[in-house]
Motif scaffolding. Sequence first.
Motif, PDB file in Angstrom:
ATOM      1  N   GLU A  44       0.939  -1.300  -0.207  1.00  0.00           N
ATOM      2  CA  GLU A  44       0.040   0.079  -0.094  1.00  0.00           C
ATOM      3  C   GLU A  44       0.892   1.252  -0.118  1.00  0.00           C
ATOM      4  OE1 GLU A  44      -3.199   1.813   3.237  1.00  0.00           O
ATOM      5  OE2 GLU A  44      -3.404  -0.472   2.583  1.00  0.00           O
ATOM      6  N   ARG A  45       0.482   2.379  -0.730  1.00  0.00           N
ATOM      7  CA  ARG A  45       1.124   3.639  -0.909  1.00  0.00           C
ATOM      8  C   ARG A  45       0.667   4.521   0.186  1.00  0.00           C
ATOM      9  NH1 ARG A  45       5.915   3.201  -3.566  1.00  0.00           N
ATOM     10  NH2 ARG A  45       5.850   1.659  -5.321  1.00  0.00           N
ATOM     11  N   ALA A  46       1.660   5.422   0.711  1.00  0.00           N
ATOM     12  CA  ALA A  46       1.240   6.421   1.533  1.00  0.00           C
ATOM     13  C   ALA A  46       0.376   7.457   0.683  1.00  0.00           C
ATOM     14  CB  ALA A  46       2.380   6.752   2.397  1.00  0.00           C
ATOM     15  N   PRO A  47      -0.354   8.124   1.581  1.00  0.00           N
ATOM     16  CA  PRO A  47      -1.014   9.503   0.749  1.00  0.00           C
ATOM     17  C   PRO A  47       0.144  10.317   0.481  1.00  0.00           C
ATOM     18  CG  PRO A  47      -2.017   9.106   2.793  1.00  0.00           C
ATOM     19  CD  PRO A  47      -0.989   8.207   2.629  1.00  0.00           C
ATOM     20  N   GLY A  48       0.164  10.850  -1.061  1.00  0.00           N
ATOM     21  CA  GLY A  48       1.029  11.912  -1.338  1.00  0.00           C
ATOM     22  C   GLY A  48       2.472  10.962  -1.957  1.00  0.00           C
ATOM     23  N   ASP A  49       2.206   9.880  -2.084  1.00  0.00           N
ATOM     24  CA  ASP A  49       3.306   9.157  -2.730  1.00  0.00           C
ATOM     25  C   ASP A  49       2.788   8.947  -4.234  1.00  0.00           C
ATOM     26  OD1 ASP A  49       5.008   7.061  -3.528  1.00  0.00           O
ATOM     27  OD2 ASP A  49       4.672   5.689  -1.940  1.00  0.00           O
ATOM     28  N   TYR A  50       3.754   9.695  -4.902  1.00  0.00           N
ATOM     29  CA  TYR A  50       3.356   9.508  -6.697  1.00  0.00           C
ATOM     30  C   TYR A  50       4.405   8.854  -7.098  1.00  0.00           C
ATOM     31  CZ  TYR A  50       0.600  13.473  -4.776  1.00  0.00           C
ATOM     32  OH  TYR A  50      -0.411  14.274  -4.357  1.00  0.00           O
ATOM     33  N   GLY A  52       3.804   5.805  -8.623  1.00  0.00           N
ATOM     34  CA  GLY A  52       2.874   5.228  -9.714  1.00  0.00           C
ATOM     35  C   GLY A  52       2.838   6.550 -10.882  1.00  0.00           C
ATOM     36  N   THR A  53       2.760   8.038 -10.705  1.00  0.00           N
ATOM     37  CA  THR A  53       2.731   8.695 -11.509  1.00  0.00           C
ATOM     38  C   THR A  53       3.951   9.060 -11.975  1.00  0.00           C
ATOM     39  OG1 THR A  53       1.055  10.029 -10.045  1.00  0.00           O
ATOM     40  CG2 THR A  53       2.272  11.212 -11.798  1.00  0.00           C
ATOM     41  N   PHE A  54       5.111   9.032 -11.372  1.00  0.00           N
ATOM     42  CA  PHE A  54       6.464   9.164 -11.846  1.00  0.00           C
ATOM     43  C   PHE A  54       6.842   8.206 -12.682  1.00  0.00           C
ATOM     44  CE2 PHE A  54      10.999   8.730 -11.832  1.00  0.00           C
ATOM     45  CZ  PHE A  54      11.308   9.924 -12.307  1.00  0.00           C
ATOM     46  N   LEU A  55       6.405   6.722 -12.169  1.00  0.00           N
ATOM     47  CA  LEU A  55       6.756   5.692 -13.258  1.00  0.00           C
ATOM     48  C   LEU A  55       5.855   5.628 -14.423  1.00  0.00           C
ATOM     49  CD1 LEU A  55       8.232   2.948 -13.514  1.00  0.00           C
ATOM     50  CD2 LEU A  55       6.261   1.676 -12.409  1.00  0.00           C
ATOM     51  N   THR A  56       4.767   5.968 -14.128  1.00  0.00           N
ATOM     52  CA  THR A  56       3.809   6.265 -15.641  1.00  0.00           C
ATOM     53  C   THR A  56       4.538   7.339 -16.707  1.00  0.00           C
ATOM     54  OG1 THR A  56       1.861   5.696 -14.385  1.00  0.00           O
ATOM     55  CG2 THR A  56       1.527   6.899 -16.677  1.00  0.00           C
ATOM     56  N   ALA A  57       5.067   8.438 -16.066  1.00  0.00           N
ATOM     57  CA  ALA A  57       5.564   9.239 -16.919  1.00  0.00           C
ATOM     58  C   ALA A  57       6.902   8.647 -17.433  1.00  0.00           C
ATOM     59  CB  ALA A  57       5.781  10.585 -16.073  1.00  0.00           C
ATOM     60  N   SER A  58       7.758   8.383 -16.629  1.00  0.00           N
ATOM     61  CA  SER A  58       9.009   7.662 -17.026  1.00  0.00           C
ATOM     62  C   SER A  58       8.709   6.448 -18.194  1.00  0.00           C
ATOM     63  CB  SER A  58       9.975   7.047 -15.841  1.00  0.00           C
ATOM     64  OG  SER A  58      10.178   8.148 -14.950  1.00  0.00           O
ATOM     65  N   SER A  59       7.917   5.541 -17.959  1.00  0.00           N
ATOM     66  CA  SER A  59       7.726   4.662 -18.688  1.00  0.00           C
ATOM     67  C   SER A  59       6.877   5.144 -20.248  1.00  0.00           C
ATOM     68  CB  SER A  59       6.382   3.693 -18.411  1.00  0.00           C
ATOM     69  OG  SER A  59       7.096   2.833 -17.213  1.00  0.00           O
ATOM     70  N   MET A  60       6.321   6.240 -20.261  1.00  0.00           N
ATOM     71  CA  MET A  60       5.635   6.795 -21.426  1.00  0.00           C
ATOM     72  C   MET A  60       6.907   7.395 -22.138  1.00  0.00           C
ATOM     73  SD  MET A  60       2.779   6.867 -23.045  1.00  0.00           S
ATOM     74  CE  MET A  60       3.343   6.940 -24.599  1.00  0.00           C
ATOM     75  N   ALA A  61       7.533   8.024 -21.384  1.00  0.00           N
ATOM     76  CA  ALA A  61       8.841   8.812 -22.108  1.00  0.00           C
ATOM     77  C   ALA A  61       9.789   7.437 -22.743  1.00  0.00           C
ATOM     78  CB  ALA A  61       9.760   9.429 -20.957  1.00  0.00           C
ATOM     79  N   SER A  62      10.130   6.575 -21.920  1.00  0.00           N
ATOM     80  CA  SER A  62      10.699   5.340 -22.502  1.00  0.00           C
ATOM     81  C   SER A  62      10.237   4.691 -23.826  1.00  0.00           C
ATOM     82  CB  SER A  62      11.201   4.298 -21.470  1.00  0.00           C
ATOM     83  OG  SER A  62      11.739   3.096 -21.926  1.00  0.00           O
ATOM     84  N   PHE A  63       8.927   4.681 -23.752  1.00  0.00           N
ATOM     85  CA  PHE A  63       8.011   4.113 -24.978  1.00  0.00           C
ATOM     86  C   PHE A  63       8.342   4.830 -26.244  1.00  0.00           C
ATOM     87  CE2 PHE A  63       4.428   3.482 -27.641  1.00  0.00           C
ATOM     88  CZ  PHE A  63       4.254   2.183 -27.743  1.00  0.00           C
ATOM     89  N   ASN A  64       8.043   6.353 -25.895  1.00  0.00           N
ATOM     90  CA  ASN A  64       8.237   7.255 -27.130  1.00  0.00           C
ATOM     91  C   ASN A  64       9.571   7.363 -27.501  1.00  0.00           C
ATOM     92  OD1 ASN A  64       5.660   8.130 -26.821  1.00  0.00           O
ATOM     93  ND2 ASN A  64       5.862   9.797 -25.493  1.00  0.00           N
TER      94      ASN A  64
END
Length: 156
Positions: A44-50, A52-64
Amino acid sequence: MRLPRSGAGWTIAVFGLLALLLGALGLIWPETQLRLLGFEVPTERAPGDYTGTFLTASSMASFNMGVYYLLAVATEWRPFYRFTVWFRLVTFTVFTIAVLSDVAPDRFFGVAAWEGLGAVATAVGLWWDARRAAAGAAGSTRPDDSAAAPAPDAAR
């Protein structure tokens, strides 16, 4: 999509394909991506732990980035190949410093090594391609290479 036409092109194609696939992995199964990089995956992630957001952005950048690399291969965009050598060496340096300063786990050095080795492989590929092209150009100036058919006007 056509196959790479040079040694350097093959190094760029391999990196591009892996960047695309690892980016997709991070978008589809982010926990697997985190484990591959040596990061903990809490239940479980604590409130304010982003994370997942950072990983989504990094993964999308890697894909692109993978798409950009493969496009460079399809067009044999050699200036891009040279550009990647220098910036992948910068990436190697930054990621290595992140590991040495305990910002990233030791396992993350694998990412730094991948960048550094990829930069060196592309640099070697560019050097090899240039040598091969120079040898081909030098070889075509030999007198015994003049076995070409005569021009149509000369045959009359």
